[in-house]
Design an enzyme around this catalytic site. Structure first.
Site, PDB file in Angstrom:
ATOM      1  CG  HIS A 131      31.111  15.661  -0.659  1.00 45.43           C
ATOM      2  ND1 HIS A 131      30.149  15.389  -1.612  1.00 45.43           N
ATOM      3  CD2 HIS A 131      32.206  16.055  -1.344  1.00 45.43           C
ATOM      4  CE1 HIS A 131      30.646  15.604  -2.815  1.00 45.43           C
ATOM      5  NE2 HIS A 131      31.882  16.015  -2.684  1.00 45.43           N
ATOM      6  NE  ARG A 135      31.544  18.133 -11.566  1.00 41.98           N
ATOM      7  CZ  ARG A 135      30.727  17.555 -10.694  1.00 41.98           C
ATOM      8  NH1 ARG A 135      30.713  17.944  -9.436  1.00 41.98           N
ATOM      9  NH2 ARG A 135      29.914  16.581 -11.073  1.00 41.98           N
TER      10      ARG A 135
END
Length: 304
Positions: A131, A135
């Site tokens: 993963h 952001r």
């Protein structure tokens, strides 16, 4: 980790910074998709008689009255049983319930957020699940967040001295070491271990990585470039190390017992993402694309 109180105020060129961050996330998405498709072509071991997979991109927009959208890029192949590489750029207002949790949103609920998110579940149990996300978020404050973590699905590979684990940690440590003014590897590593933990099972999701949030420039807006450069290097290091880990393992034969262990371990992944993952909760609370948000879940799972 406790949420800090971030300084309020945005630089005059915040729109330029938004566009710069968005362009990077989308460029990284395209680079990773090309790299993963190349892995599909390179397979010579088990399942190599199947056709190599290719990503299917799908653009989406938020529902009427909500701003922004994104692109889902999904692939089901012979190396990757399921992988999603997604980007989104959304804006709007936080709900009253959610704005208390976001720095700078209590007095003014407006927000803007852009980022990339990736989760890969491989066919071969010797290839670890992974993963990664980074952001940028803007309210009356601004910050970066993200990280990457590795989840070997075979217990005998879930050790800190496993070669895959050592290489993964080294890559992320290098990303932090290149930016000592803004990145703290020991802190981010410990934060990852604390975050990716299943309290109800008293076990970690994987072998760790890094996790960071609320990385901000404060009133020193020149630090934005330093923070952004670190975020970029996290993406670059991930894009280099994970394909190498796949290549090390994707031609290794496996047994039915290995596959069973993989499916059971995936169940832990589902439990974490649906019960604890902040990204999942953020997406669902802000009117994100449900199909994209839940694409992190593995395609086949088993609870014994």
């Amino acid at each position: 980790m406790q949420r800090p109180i971030l300084p309020k105020g945005l630089p005059d060129d915040i729109e330029v910074k938004k566009a710069t961050a968005r362009a990077w996330f989308e460029s990284l998405r395209d680079q990773i998709c090309r790299s993963f498709e190349a892995l599909e072509d390179e397979l010579t071991g088990p399942l190599s008689d199947r056709a190599p997979g290719r990503f299917t991109p799908k653009d989406w927009q938020r529902e009427e009255g909500l701003g922004g959208g994104g692109r889902m890029s999904m692939m089901n192949g012979r190396v990757f049983e399921k992988v999603g590489v997604h980007t989104s750029t959304v804006h709007g207002e936080f709900s009253p319930e959610f704005r208390k949790q976001m720095p700078g949103a209590e007095e003014d609920p407006r927000f803007w957020a852009s980022g990339i998110s990736l989760i890969a579940h491989s066919c071969n149990p010797h290839v670890p699940a992974v993963h990664m996300n980074t952001r940028m978020v803007v309210t009356t404050s601004q910050w970066f967040g993200g990280g990457a973590d590795l989840t070997p699905v075979l217990d005998r590979r879930r050790t800190q001295d496993d070669a895959d684990t050592v290489a993964f940690h080294a890559a992320l440590e290098a990303a932090c070491a290149a930016h000592p003014d803004v990145a703290d590897y020991p802190h981010y590593k410990a934060w990852c271990e604390e975050y990716f933990f299943l309290p109800h099972r008293q076990e970690p999701r994987g072998i760790g990585g890094i996790f960071f949030d609320w990385l901000h420039a404060g009133e020193k807006f020149d630090l934005w470039a330093a923070n952004f450069a670190f975020v970029q290097d996290v993406g670059r290091q991930f894009a280099a190390v994970y394909p190498d880990l796949v290549r090390r393992n994707f031609n290794t034969p496996w047994t039915e017992e290995d596959r069973e262990e993989q499916l059971v371990r995936r169940g832990r992944y589902v439990e974490f993402n649906l019960l604890y993952d902040r990204g999942t909760i953020f997406g669902l609370k802000t009117g994100g694309n449900v199909e994209s948000i839940l694409s992190s879940l593995p395609p086949l799972v088993r609870w014994p």
